[in-house]
Write a protein that holds these residues in place. Structure first.
Motif, PDB file in Angstrom:
ATOM      1  N   ALA A 228      33.806 -12.909 -16.978  1.00  0.00           N
ATOM      2  CA  ALA A 228      32.432 -13.226 -17.349  1.00  0.00           C
ATOM      3  C   ALA A 228      31.440 -12.544 -16.412  1.00  0.00           C
ATOM      4  O   ALA A 228      30.428 -11.986 -16.855  1.00  0.00           O
ATOM      5  CB  ALA A 228      32.220 -14.743 -17.329  1.00  0.00           C
ATOM      6  N   ARG A 229      31.713 -12.577 -15.115  1.00  0.00           N
ATOM      7  CA  ARG A 229      30.802 -11.943 -14.155  1.00  0.00           C
ATOM      8  C   ARG A 229      30.715 -10.440 -14.380  1.00  0.00           C
ATOM      9  O   ARG A 229      29.653  -9.842 -14.206  1.00  0.00           O
ATOM     10  CB  ARG A 229      31.256 -12.224 -12.715  1.00  0.00           C
ATOM     11  N   ALA A 230      31.817  -9.850 -14.787  1.00  0.00           N
ATOM     12  CA  ALA A 230      31.835  -8.400 -14.978  1.00  0.00           C
ATOM     13  C   ALA A 230      31.170  -7.961 -16.280  1.00  0.00           C
ATOM     14  O   ALA A 230      30.661  -6.842 -16.379  1.00  0.00           O
ATOM     15  CB  ALA A 230      33.283  -7.902 -14.938  1.00  0.00           C
ATOM     16  N   PHE A 232      28.906 -10.086 -18.522  1.00  0.00           N
ATOM     17  CA  PHE A 232      27.778 -10.768 -19.153  1.00  0.00           C
ATOM     18  C   PHE A 232      26.473  -9.997 -19.041  1.00  0.00           C
ATOM     19  O   PHE A 232      25.625 -10.071 -19.931  1.00  0.00           O
ATOM     20  CB  PHE A 232      27.632 -12.191 -18.589  1.00  0.00           C
ATOM     21  N   ARG A 233      26.260  -9.230 -17.970  1.00  0.00           N
ATOM     22  CA  ARG A 233      24.986  -8.515 -17.807  1.00  0.00           C
ATOM     23  C   ARG A 233      24.770  -7.499 -18.909  1.00  0.00           C
ATOM     24  O   ARG A 233      23.649  -7.353 -19.430  1.00  0.00           O
ATOM     25  CB  ARG A 233      24.927  -7.837 -16.443  1.00  0.00           C
ATOM     26  N   ALA A 234      25.822  -6.772 -19.269  1.00  0.00           N
ATOM     27  CA  ALA A 234      25.697  -5.778 -20.328  1.00  0.00           C
ATOM     28  C   ALA A 234      25.317  -6.440 -21.646  1.00  0.00           C
ATOM     29  O   ALA A 234      24.491  -5.919 -22.403  1.00  0.00           O
ATOM     30  CB  ALA A 234      27.015  -5.007 -20.482  1.00  0.00           C
ATOM     31  N   ASP A 235      25.896  -7.602 -21.922  1.00  0.00           N
ATOM     32  CA  ASP A 235      25.548  -8.330 -23.145  1.00  0.00           C
ATOM     33  C   ASP A 235      24.128  -8.873 -23.082  1.00  0.00           C
ATOM     34  O   ASP A 235      23.391  -8.846 -24.074  1.00  0.00           O
ATOM     35  CB  ASP A 235      26.536  -9.481 -23.371  1.00  0.00           C
ATOM     36  N   ALA A 236      23.733  -9.383 -21.917  1.00  0.00           N
ATOM     37  CA  ALA A 236      22.390  -9.966 -21.777  1.00  0.00           C
ATOM     38  C   ALA A 236      21.318  -8.937 -22.113  1.00  0.00           C
ATOM     39  O   ALA A 236      20.288  -9.271 -22.704  1.00  0.00           O
ATOM     40  CB  ALA A 236      22.193 -10.497 -20.361  1.00  0.00           C
ATOM     41  N   ARG A 237      21.544  -7.683 -21.767  1.00  0.00           N
ATOM     42  CA  ARG A 237      20.552  -6.627 -21.986  1.00  0.00           C
ATOM     43  C   ARG A 237      20.484  -6.181 -23.444  1.00  0.00           C
ATOM     44  O   ARG A 237      19.593  -5.411 -23.810  1.00  0.00           O
ATOM     45  CB  ARG A 237      20.846  -5.442 -21.074  1.00  0.00           C
ATOM     46  N   LYS A 238      21.409  -6.639 -24.275  1.00  0.00           N
ATOM     47  CA  LYS A 238      21.367  -6.285 -25.697  1.00  0.00           C
ATOM     48  C   LYS A 238      20.252  -7.006 -26.438  1.00  0.00           C
ATOM     49  O   LYS A 238      19.787  -6.536 -27.476  1.00  0.00           O
ATOM     50  CB  LYS A 238      22.693  -6.648 -26.376  1.00  0.00           C
ATOM     51  N   MET A 239      19.830  -8.140 -25.930  1.00  0.00           N
ATOM     52  CA  MET A 239      18.878  -8.983 -26.646  1.00  0.00           C
ATOM     53  C   MET A 239      17.474  -8.381 -26.619  1.00  0.00           C
ATOM     54  O   MET A 239      17.093  -7.690 -25.678  1.00  0.00           O
ATOM     55  CB  MET A 239      18.847 -10.376 -26.022  1.00  0.00           C
ATOM     56  N   PRO A 247      21.137 -16.580 -19.913  1.00  0.00           N
ATOM     57  CA  PRO A 247      21.946 -17.795 -20.012  1.00  0.00           C
ATOM     58  C   PRO A 247      22.905 -17.769 -21.196  1.00  0.00           C
ATOM     59  O   PRO A 247      24.018 -18.316 -21.112  1.00  0.00           O
ATOM     60  CB  PRO A 247      20.907 -18.914 -20.158  1.00  0.00           C
ATOM     61  N   MET A 248      22.491 -17.137 -22.309  1.00  0.00           N
ATOM     62  CA  MET A 248      23.363 -17.098 -23.476  1.00  0.00           C
ATOM     63  C   MET A 248      24.624 -16.280 -23.212  1.00  0.00           C
ATOM     64  O   MET A 248      25.743 -16.720 -23.511  1.00  0.00           O
ATOM     65  CB  MET A 248      22.600 -16.521 -24.677  1.00  0.00           C
ATOM     66  N   ALA A 249      24.463 -15.085 -22.660  1.00  0.00           N
ATOM     67  CA  ALA A 249      25.624 -14.237 -22.394  1.00  0.00           C
ATOM     68  C   ALA A 249      26.531 -14.863 -21.336  1.00  0.00           C
ATOM     69  O   ALA A 249      27.768 -14.804 -21.447  1.00  0.00           O
ATOM     70  CB  ALA A 249      25.167 -12.847 -21.952  1.00  0.00           C
ATOM     71  N   ALA A 250      25.928 -15.464 -20.314  1.00  0.00           N
ATOM     72  CA  ALA A 250      26.741 -16.125 -19.289  1.00  0.00           C
ATOM     73  C   ALA A 250      27.580 -17.240 -19.910  1.00  0.00           C
ATOM     74  O   ALA A 250      28.787 -17.352 -19.648  1.00  0.00           O
ATOM     75  CB  ALA A 250      25.838 -16.674 -18.184  1.00  0.00           C
ATOM     76  N   ALA A 251      26.947 -18.069 -20.751  1.00  0.00           N
ATOM     77  CA  ALA A 251      27.676 -19.168 -21.393  1.00  0.00           C
ATOM     78  C   ALA A 251      28.729 -18.642 -22.357  1.00  0.00           C
ATOM     79  O   ALA A 251      29.842 -19.179 -22.439  1.00  0.00           O
ATOM     80  CB  ALA A 251      26.698 -20.086 -22.121  1.00  0.00           C
ATOM     81  N   ALA A 252      28.402 -17.590 -23.110  1.00  0.00           N
ATOM     82  CA  ALA A 252      29.347 -17.035 -24.087  1.00  0.00           C
ATOM     83  C   ALA A 252      30.620 -16.542 -23.405  1.00  0.00           C
ATOM     84  O   ALA A 252      31.741 -16.785 -23.887  1.00  0.00           O
ATOM     85  CB  ALA A 252      28.686 -15.909 -24.874  1.00  0.00           C
ATOM     86  N   TRP A 253      30.470 -15.855 -22.286  1.00  0.00           N
ATOM     87  CA  TRP A 253      31.645 -15.329 -21.592  1.00  0.00           C
ATOM     88  C   TRP A 253      32.382 -16.417 -20.820  1.00  0.00           C
ATOM     89  O   TRP A 253      33.627 -16.425 -20.789  1.00  0.00           O
ATOM     90  CB  TRP A 253      31.235 -14.189 -20.661  1.00  0.00           C
ATOM     91  N   LEU A 254      31.661 -17.336 -20.212  1.00  0.00           N
ATOM     92  CA  LEU A 254      32.328 -18.410 -19.473  1.00  0.00           C
ATOM     93  C   LEU A 254      33.135 -19.310 -20.398  1.00  0.00           C
ATOM     94  O   LEU A 254      34.241 -19.735 -20.056  1.00  0.00           O
ATOM     95  CB  LEU A 254      31.289 -19.239 -18.716  1.00  0.00           C
ATOM     96  N   MET A 255      32.565 -19.594 -21.585  1.00  0.00           N
ATOM     97  CA  MET A 255      33.229 -20.496 -22.520  1.00  0.00           C
ATOM     98  C   MET A 255      34.141 -19.763 -23.483  1.00  0.00           C
ATOM     99  O   MET A 255      34.839 -20.387 -24.285  1.00  0.00           O
ATOM    100  CB  MET A 255      32.183 -21.280 -23.313  1.00  0.00           C
ATOM    101  N   GLU A 256      34.127 -18.420 -23.448  1.00  0.00           N
ATOM    102  CA  GLU A 256      34.908 -17.591 -24.374  1.00  0.00           C
ATOM    103  C   GLU A 256      34.603 -17.963 -25.816  1.00  0.00           C
ATOM    104  O   GLU A 256      35.494 -18.248 -26.619  1.00  0.00           O
ATOM    105  CB  GLU A 256      36.399 -17.715 -24.066  1.00  0.00           C
ATOM    106  N   GLY A 257      33.306 -17.973 -26.115  1.00  0.00           N
ATOM    107  CA  GLY A 257      32.841 -18.271 -27.467  1.00  0.00           C
ATOM    108  C   GLY A 257      31.802 -17.245 -27.896  1.00  0.00           C
ATOM    109  O   GLY A 257      30.791 -17.066 -27.222  1.00  0.00           O
ATOM    110  N   ARG A 258      32.044 -16.593 -28.993  1.00  0.00           N
ATOM    111  CA  ARG A 258      31.156 -15.536 -29.461  1.00  0.00           C
ATOM    112  C   ARG A 258      29.816 -16.095 -29.923  1.00  0.00           C
ATOM    113  O   ARG A 258      29.738 -17.151 -30.549  1.00  0.00           O
ATOM    114  CB  ARG A 258      31.820 -14.790 -30.627  1.00  0.00           C
TER     115      ARG A 258
END
Length: 316
Positions: A228-230, A232-239, A247-258
């Motif tokens: 998740a740490r590696a 989530f930042r790339a996903d966060a910048r997609k928005m 917070p969404m990308a961090a939660a998505a990767w931590l919880m392993e939920g798309r």
């Protein structure tokens, strides 16, 4: 220099009351008053045919200043002021209500009440919910809970701890304006620009702090966070939003939920960026773990921000 009672105890009481009471529907709430004021302002601006982009920026200045001025004056009233300060501080936080309402959606799904779950979800999101199946409802719920962790709790708490109830409600006014007008539709693209840009600026640091607190809270819950740490930042910048994805990308990767994908707003399908691991989804157990993570993150944020920003506030 302000008395420590107002700097440390009032925010702490607000967090406790938010967790305990949430937002009782029968109680008056400043956001409703702000919303009515914004509706009247919009109606007047359209009636006199003023430049809507200019009207939106003027609304930011006018309404944010008015909120700060009114709350600051009310909380300065002798004897009554401290009680009003606690009320305004508590009313500006929305984590308790968010989690209660989210659990109601899950309860309706568990009971097989799909229409009821759609209706309950519609009270939390701006997307259309009428055609959502159970997996889409769970995904939507995960998205709104993780995004609103910052919008409804960390960011207002940040400004409460740093500037007091008046500063908090100046921020909440801008946030409300963004919620009402911040859509890239023909109706709001011009009027909502000022609120949206100002909200982006004010929520920039709190959103990133929320992601940090999510990772710290995840460790306390025993969640694996290396991937998740590696990622989530790339996903966060997609928005589109410079803040919502953190917070969404961090939660998505931590919880392993798309999160993300096709979503209907105002009758039009919008392809939202996909966050989190591909091929994963949300189930009941995963949602309840997310709720525990969000609750723990809120507690951690309060324990960190209230003393730290309170000291900064005393030093100003």
């Amino acid at each position: 220099m302000e008395h420590p009672l107002g700097v440390f105890i009032i925010p702490a009481l607000a967090v406790i009351l938010d967790a305990w009471l949430g937002d009782p529907a029968a109680w008056p709430h400043p956001v409703r008053l702000i919303g009515k004021g914004l509706d009247l302002y919009e109606s007047a601006a359209r009636k006199i045919d003023i430049n809507l982009r200019l009207a939106g920026w003027l609304a930011v200045l006018l309404f944010a200043w008015a909120a700060w001025f009114i709350v600051t004056k009310l909380t300065a009233i002798p004897y009554l002021g401290p009680l009003l300060a606690v009320y305004f501080a508590y009313a500006g936080l929305a984590l308790g209500c968010l989690l209660r309402d989210a659990r109601k959606v899950v309860e309706r799904l568990d009971a097989g009440d799909l229409p009821g779950a759609r209706t309950a979800l519609s009270m939390l999101v701006s997307r259309e919910t009428a055609g959502l199946d159970a997996p889409a409802i769970r995904r939507s719920l995960a998205e709104t809970v993780s995004e609103n962790l910052n919008d409804g709790f960390t960011a207002p708490l940040f400004y409460l701890a740093l500037f007091g109830p008046g500063g908090m409600w100046a921020y909440k006014t801008v946030s409300t304006m963004d919620s009402m007008w911040g859509y890239r539709t023909d109706r709001y693209v011009a009027l909502g620009q000022g609120g949206a840009r100002t909200d982006d600026l004010l929520a920039w640091l709190p959103a990133r702090l929320t992601a940090l607190f999510l990772f710290v809270a995840a460790r306390r819950l025993g969640l694996k966070s290396t991937t998740a740490r590696a990622r989530f930042r790339a996903d966060a910048r997609k928005m589109e939003s410079p803040n919502a994805g953190w917070p969404m990308a961090a939660a998505a990767w931590l919880m392993e939920g798309r999160m993300g994908g096709p979503t209907i707003y105002f009758g039009k399908v919008k392809d939202k960026p996909v966050l989190g691991p591909e091929g994963t989804s949300w189930d009941r157990a995963k949602l309840h773990r997310l709720f525990r993570l969000v609750r723990g993150t809120g507690t951690l944020a309060a324990c960190a921000l209230i003393p730290l920003l309170g000291l900064v506030r005393l030093a100003l």
